[in-house]
Write a protein that holds these residues in place. Sequence first.
Motif, PDB file in Angstrom:
ATOM      1  N   SER A   1      -4.540   9.292  -2.747  1.00  0.00           N
ATOM      2  CA  SER A   1      -5.759   9.019  -1.985  1.00  0.00           C
ATOM      3  C   SER A   1      -6.081   7.527  -1.967  1.00  0.00           C
ATOM      4  O   SER A   1      -6.166   6.888  -3.012  1.00  0.00           O
ATOM      5  CB  SER A   1      -6.926   9.781  -2.613  1.00  0.00           C
ATOM      6  N   LYS A   2      -6.290   6.979  -0.761  1.00  0.00           N
ATOM      7  CA  LYS A   2      -6.676   5.569  -0.658  1.00  0.00           C
ATOM      8  C   LYS A   2      -8.036   5.336  -1.308  1.00  0.00           C
ATOM      9  O   LYS A   2      -8.255   4.307  -1.942  1.00  0.00           O
ATOM     10  CB  LYS A   2      -6.728   5.138   0.810  1.00  0.00           C
ATOM     11  N   TYR A   3      -8.948   6.291  -1.139  1.00  0.00           N
ATOM     12  CA  TYR A   3     -10.269   6.166  -1.746  1.00  0.00           C
ATOM     13  C   TYR A   3     -10.159   6.082  -3.269  1.00  0.00           C
ATOM     14  O   TYR A   3     -10.784   5.220  -3.898  1.00  0.00           O
ATOM     15  CB  TYR A   3     -11.156   7.350  -1.347  1.00  0.00           C
TER      16      TYR A   3
ATOM     17  N   GLN B   1       0.606   4.160  -2.783  1.00  0.00           N
ATOM     18  CA  GLN B   1       0.241   5.535  -2.433  1.00  0.00           C
ATOM     19  C   GLN B   1       1.256   6.550  -2.923  1.00  0.00           C
ATOM     20  O   GLN B   1       0.962   7.736  -2.957  1.00  0.00           O
ATOM     21  CB  GLN B   1       0.024   5.661  -0.932  1.00  0.00           C
TER      22      GLN B   1
ATOM     23  N   ILE C   1       0.828  -1.204   0.000  1.00  0.00           N
ATOM     24  CA  ILE C   1       0.000   0.000   0.000  1.00  0.00           C
ATOM     25  C   ILE C   1       0.865   1.257   0.000  1.00  0.00           C
ATOM     26  O   ILE C   1       0.510   2.258  -0.610  1.00  0.00           O
ATOM     27  CB  ILE C   1      -1.002  -0.019   1.184  1.00  0.00           C
TER      28      ILE C   1
END
Length: 64
Positions: free
Chosen positions: A16-18, A11, A7
Amino acid sequence: MMLEPSIDALQEKIKSKYSLVTLSARRARQIRENKNVLVENPKSYKFVGMALEEVQAEKLSIKE
């Protein structure tokens, strides 16, 4: 069990994770429907994993 790509590495490509989740889910549906993967020899056999590998390889991104 370590997830690949991580992750943190993803990123760096998409902040943005969303946005990352939304993009990978859409792309996973496309891969499922037409079996067209943008990376050669993906490590993952799951569609979401393949989509995340495409993000890591910079074959898939979001327009800002």
